[in-house]
Design an enzyme around this catalytic site. Structure first.
Site, PDB file in Angstrom:
ATOM      1  N   TYR A 118       7.281  10.538   0.164  1.00  0.00           N
ATOM      2  CA  TYR A 118       7.464   9.772  -0.181  1.00  0.00           C
ATOM      3  C   TYR A 118       8.944   8.958  -0.184  1.00  0.00           C
ATOM      4  O   TYR A 118       8.658   8.221   0.553  1.00  0.00           O
ATOM      5  CB  TYR A 118       7.009  10.098  -1.801  1.00  0.00           C
ATOM      6  CG  TYR A 118       6.883   8.293  -2.036  1.00  0.00           C
ATOM      7  CD1 TYR A 118       5.811   7.753  -2.192  1.00  0.00           C
ATOM      8  CD2 TYR A 118       7.915   8.387  -3.140  1.00  0.00           C
ATOM      9  CE1 TYR A 118       5.199   6.745  -2.707  1.00  0.00           C
ATOM     10  CE2 TYR A 118       8.244   6.803  -3.766  1.00  0.00           C
ATOM     11  CZ  TYR A 118       6.610   5.823  -3.349  1.00  0.00           C
ATOM     12  OH  TYR A 118       6.658   5.144  -4.265  1.00  0.00           O
ATOM     13  N   GLY A 175      10.531  16.771  -4.835  1.00  0.00           N
ATOM     14  CA  GLY A 175       8.992  17.024  -5.444  1.00  0.00           C
ATOM     15  C   GLY A 175       8.476  15.748  -3.863  1.00  0.00           C
ATOM     16  O   GLY A 175       7.616  15.306  -3.542  1.00  0.00           O
ATOM     17  N   GLN A 176       9.500  14.431  -3.962  1.00  0.00           N
ATOM     18  CA  GLN A 176       9.476  13.621  -2.814  1.00  0.00           C
ATOM     19  C   GLN A 176       9.816  13.289  -1.337  1.00  0.00           C
ATOM     20  O   GLN A 176       9.897  12.414  -1.187  1.00  0.00           O
ATOM     21  CB  GLN A 176       9.264  12.444  -3.824  1.00  0.00           C
ATOM     22  CG  GLN A 176       8.481  12.516  -5.046  1.00  0.00           C
ATOM     23  CD  GLN A 176       8.450  10.563  -5.769  1.00  0.00           C
ATOM     24  OE1 GLN A 176       9.097  10.214  -5.291  1.00  0.00           O
ATOM     25  NE2 GLN A 176       6.981  10.609  -5.109  1.00  0.00           N
ATOM     26  N   ALA A 224       0.890  -1.322  -0.372  1.00  0.00           N
ATOM     27  CA  ALA A 224       0.414   0.307  -0.124  1.00  0.00           C
ATOM     28  C   ALA A 224       1.442   1.037   0.393  1.00  0.00           C
ATOM     29  O   ALA A 224       2.046   1.340   0.777  1.00  0.00           O
ATOM     30  CB  ALA A 224      -1.041   0.413   1.572  1.00  0.00           C
ATOM     31  N   GLY A 225       0.428   2.078  -0.498  1.00  0.00           N
ATOM     32  CA  GLY A 225       1.538   3.849  -0.356  1.00  0.00           C
ATOM     33  C   GLY A 225       0.454   4.015  -1.573  1.00  0.00           C
ATOM     34  O   GLY A 225       0.135   4.109  -2.429  1.00  0.00           O
ATOM     35  N   ILE A 226       1.009   5.777  -1.211  1.00  0.00           N
ATOM     36  CA  ILE A 226       0.412   7.067  -2.134  1.00  0.00           C
ATOM     37  C   ILE A 226       1.766   8.162  -2.145  1.00  0.00           C
ATOM     38  O   ILE A 226       2.422   7.787  -1.750  1.00  0.00           O
ATOM     39  CB  ILE A 226      -0.637   7.282  -1.156  1.00  0.00           C
ATOM     40  CG1 ILE A 226      -0.789   7.899   0.364  1.00  0.00           C
ATOM     41  CG2 ILE A 226      -1.292   6.540  -0.931  1.00  0.00           C
ATOM     42  CD1 ILE A 226      -1.046   9.175   0.862  1.00  0.00           C
TER      43      ILE A 226
END
Ligand code: CAA
Length: 248
Positions: free
Chosen positions: A155, A151-152, A91-93
């Site tokens: 994440y 930009g991450q 699971a990840g966004i």
């Protein structure tokens, strides 16, 4: 060979779906865990589509950012299929933004969905794996956990954190037949990657020596290999699968 029970978080996602199929092809009973926001699709259209393709997957719904909710899903799976032998945390966004624009909410949502979820899901099944003397945990990280990405910051922090988690539980499981590995995909043709603006994605693809995006089946093949009964000597490792984009 014993029929193993596998739980795949994000199991109805692009990579998750292929992981579910590959584990089923390998003889596992498979449950996909999906977020309440994705429940309607997972329990309806997705389950139906899988049935048409010859797969009968269980679907459990949980907010994996919440420890109790994750526990309830694991209990449901154990009651229906038996104790979980294989856990794939897929699971990840993303909530991409440069740090100067990133909101605390964008930070928190990603930490919760990508990293809290890994602890919350694993913590409910790990003791059982140790007791039974067999377990496979495969955590899906990302190329951007090791190389970083404009930009991450949110994440990449979760994806780097995942491997620290993997290495720690690998040590905790090693004497008891429980392995833990990280799989770090590069850019794969999924809705998550296709959501990156076309011009930026084109520049990224140009940096991949293999010359194309990966596909979800290629990731699933590696995950199934690591989850196999015969892969007991592979543990605590971070397996890069990125078309040569980042070699380390
Ligand atoms: N390197 C250096 N500078 C960059 C840059 C980069 N990669 N990208 C943008 N910039 C610069 C621009 O040139 C611009 O500079 P000036 O201000 O001097 O003109 C400035 O940064 C623009 O910054 P903004 O914050 O305004 O940028 P933005 O809001 O337009 O876009 C972004 C930022 C949303 C992060 C966008 O760059 C983006 O979508 N990048 C892709 C991020 C990415 O790869 N995500 C992966 C998603 S898939 C996934 O995560 C799966 C997996 O595991 C691989």
């Amino acid at each position: 060979m014993t029929q193993r029970v596998a739980a795949v978080t994000g199991g109805a996602g692009a990579i998750g779906t292929e992981i579910c199929k590959h584990l089923a092809d390998q003889g596992c009973k498979v449950a996909a865990i999906e977020h309440p926001a994705a429940a309607e699709r997972a329990e309806g259209e997705w389950k139906e589509e899988m049935k048409e393709a010859g797969y009968d997957f269980m679907v459990a719904i949980a907010d994996l950012g919440d420890h109790d909710s994750a526990g309830a899903a694991m209990k449901q799976i154990e009651e229906a299929l038996g104790p979980v032998d294989i856990l794939v945390n897929a699971a990840g966004i993303t909530r991409d933004a440069a740090i100067r624009k990133m909101t605390p909410q964008q930070w928190r949502e990603v930490i919760s969905a990508n990293l809290d979820s890994v602890f919350n899901a694993t913590s409910h099944v790990f003791a059982g794996m140790l007791e039974r003397g067999f377990g496979r945990v495969v955590n899906i990280s990302s190329i951007n956990g090791t190389k970083g990405q404009f930009g991450q910051s949110n994440y990449a922090a979760t994806k780097a954190g995942i491997h620290g988690f993997t290495m720690s539980i690998a040590q905790e499981g090693a004497r008891k037949g429980v392995t833990a590995n990280t799989v770090s995909p590069g850019y794969i043709a999924t809705p998550m990657v296709m959501a990156v603006p076309d011009d930026i994605r084109a520049k990224i693809v140009a940096q991949i020596p293999v010359g194309r995006l990966g596909n979800p089946q290629e990731i699933a093949r590696l995950v199934a290999f690591l989850a196999h009964d015969d892969s007991g000597f592979i543990t605590g490792a971070n397996h890069a699968i990125n078309g040569g984009q980042h070699m380390h």
